[in-house]
Design an enzyme around this catalytic site. Structure first.
Site, PDB file in Angstrom:
ATOM      1  NE  ARG A  57       0.289  39.539  11.642  1.00 29.12           N
ATOM      2  CZ  ARG A  57       0.773  40.541  11.364  1.00 29.12           C
ATOM      3  NH1 ARG A  57       2.116  40.741  11.117  1.00 29.12           N
ATOM      4  NH2 ARG A  57       0.018  41.714  11.027  1.00 29.12           N
ATOM      5  CE1 TYR A 115       6.840  14.741   8.386  1.00 32.34           C
ATOM      6  CE2 TYR A 115       6.785  16.855   7.144  1.00 32.34           C
ATOM      7  CZ  TYR A 115       6.047  15.777   7.853  1.00 32.34           C
ATOM      8  OH  TYR A 115       4.802  15.828   8.048  1.00 32.34           O
ATOM      9  CG  ASP A 189      13.434  18.458  11.262  1.00 32.45           C
ATOM     10  OD1 ASP A 189      13.322  18.117  12.271  1.00 32.45           O
ATOM     11  OD2 ASP A 189      12.617  18.150  10.303  1.00 32.45           O
ATOM     12  CE  LYS A 214       4.938  15.313  13.447  1.00 29.61           C
ATOM     13  NZ  LYS A 214       6.105  15.455  12.594  1.00 29.61           N
TER      14      LYS A 214
HETATM   15  C1  LIG Z   1       6.262  16.312  11.341  1.00 26.50           C
HETATM   16  C2  LIG Z   1       7.586  16.513  10.883  1.00 26.50           C
HETATM   17  C3  LIG Z   1       7.644  17.886  10.323  1.00 26.50           C
HETATM   18  C4  LIG Z   1       6.859  18.818   9.940  1.00 26.50           C
HETATM   19  O1  LIG Z   1       6.108  19.374  11.116  1.00 26.50           O
HETATM   20  P1  LIG Z   1       4.527  19.683  11.330  1.00 26.50           P
HETATM   21  O2  LIG Z   1       4.413  20.229  12.505  1.00 26.50           O
HETATM   22  O3  LIG Z   1       3.531  18.385  11.016  1.00 26.50           O
HETATM   23  O4  LIG Z   1       4.534  20.903  10.441  1.00 26.50           O
HETATM   24  C5  LIG Z   1       9.013  18.272   9.893  1.00 26.50           C
HETATM   25  N1  LIG Z   1      10.057  17.416  10.132  1.00 26.50           N
HETATM   26  C6  LIG Z   1       9.881  16.249  10.675  1.00 26.50           C
HETATM   27  C7  LIG Z   1      11.213  15.379  11.173  1.00 26.50           C
HETATM   28  C8  LIG Z   1       8.716  15.925  11.196  1.00 26.50           C
HETATM   29  O5  LIG Z   1       8.654  14.706  11.758  1.00 26.50           O
END
Ligand SMILES: *Cc1c(COP(=O)(O)O)cnc(C)c1O
Length: 399
Positions: A57, A115, A189, A214
């Protein structure tokens, strides 16, 4: 093989691999803890005198190798160094970072069309524990400065660019300059772009997060996230401590899958972007389409800004059907190409009609405020052959 041990003891005993040559590919360290050679090494590692692993962890060699690659990419050609930490998801990257940096009573400045999960996190989890969010239009720099001037408890600016699903762009450099003047942290992000297309660190952003689920993974087979920061001390003292104590560490298996996908990141982002641009240009002249949102179209309101801070347009685009909700649902029924999956960034094309799918339970007025109009279709353009993508989307449009 002869052994003096009893059957049950052999069952329980740990096996050691006989590795005389180095594995070529990053191994998955699927172990919860690490053995010390002797008591002195244990003391030295626990006290920080010697570098080593203790408990997974706190740190895992697979995760660290993957995080290091991502840090190198985000810092590539722009900042001297960056460090990174893998987390269990994009959402845990965001929650871990915000909880690490802020104290109760301090506020986050952001905007409405983040998001969906991020907006919910800010409203449902962070607000009740005293980390309130102030929402403005981050494209309006006067509004940003006004908020910072009037509310000194704002300590952090959180943004996404381009945004989901409207593909609006925020001026990263101007936001970061303002944030520094008012002594605020900045967090970007960068999930939609990845470092191949856009490097927020280059424009002064303190921290970058990703849902590696993604584009970084790119193949839709893992959920993970990453936090990248320029300040090694802050990363070690605050962010790592929060990750360790919140337990938001990544599984090494998910990190490994991310690493595997990232080997073709540069090739994929080129193809995602050229396909999306071709599709956007095709859609823009289609009689059933009233509007196309894609940063590399000259019709995009922030096209000049996008060209400065983005190398390419990326794979995400959205468009508006003239016929509204009915047309959106008919388009989805006719669609024979791509998948109707509520994710993005995979190698195959993914199509979403938010008004009838992801946002069906959100009141119409609410979704309209956030740009989710009745006839809006979002496409995560894949890396298939361009003619097949345009042919597939075109035939669902009926023309
Ligand atoms: C999918 C997504 C998230 C969240 O990510 P997870 O891996 O599903 O927890 C955050 N920001 C954006 C822009 C996303 O497309």
């Amino acid at each position: 093989m002869e052994s003096s041990l009893k059957f049950g003891t052999i069952c329980a005993k740990e096996s050691k691999p006989n590795v005389t040559t180095k594995p070529h590919v990053l191994p998955i360290f699927s172990t919860s803890s690490f053995e010390f050679e002797n008591i002195q090494q244990g003391i030295d590692i626990f006290s920080g005198k010697e570098v080593g692993h203790v408990y997974a962890r706190y740190g895992n060699p697979t995760n660290e190798a993957v995080a290091e690659k991502i840090a190198q990419l985000e810092a590539y050609g722009c900042v001297a160094e960056a460090s990174a930490m893998m987390t269990s998801s994009g959402m845990s990257a965001i929650s871990t970072l915000l909880l690490a940096l802020l104290q109760s009573g301090e506020k986050i400045l952001s905007e409405g069309n983040l998001y969906g999960g991020t907006t919910e996190l800010l409203r449902k989890i962070l607000h009740p524990i005293g980390l309130e969010s102030v929402f403005v239009n981050l494209q309006d720099l006067n509004a940003v400065e006004h908020a910072l001037q009037t509310d000194p408890s704002i300590r952090l600016i959180y943004f996404e660019t381009p945004s989901n699903p409207g593909l609006d762009c925020v001026d990263i450099q101007s936001i970061c300059t303002l944030a520094k003047r008012y002594n605020c942290y900045t967090v970007a992000d960068n999930t939609f772009c990845t470092a191949y297309i856009q490097q927020p660190l280059r424009y002064g952003t303190d921290f970058v997060i990703h849902s590696t689920t993604k584009y970084l993974n790119g193949h839709g087979n893992s959920i993970a996230g990453v936090i990248i920061g320029q300040d090694r001390q802050l990363m070690k003292e605050k962010v790592w401590t929060a990750m360790k104590l919140l337990g938001s560490n990544c599984s090494p298996w998910e990190a490994w899958l991310t690493h595997n996908g990232m080997k073709t990141l540069h090739l994929r982002m080129e193809k995602h972007s050229s396909n999306a641009l071709a599709l956007a240009e095709y859609l823009e002249q289609h009689p059933s389409v009233s509007k196309v949102n894609y940063p590399m179209l000259t019709s995009h309101p922030a096209h000049e800004l996008a060209k400065q801070q983005m190398k390419l347009g990326g794979g995400m685009l959205s468009f508006e059907l003239k016929g509204g909700l009915q047309a959106g649902m008919e388009f989805m029924k006719r669609l024979q190409f791509g998948s109707l999956a509520p994710t993005l960034g995979d190698v195959d094309t993914l199509v979403l009609h938010p008004a009838s799918m992801s946002h069906v339970s959100i009141p119409r007025e609410m979704r309209l405020i956030n740009g989710i109009t009745d006839g809006l279709i979002r496409i995560s353009t894949g890396i298939e052959e361009e003619v097949d993508i345009i042919g597939g989307i075109g035939s669902a449009l009926g023309g």
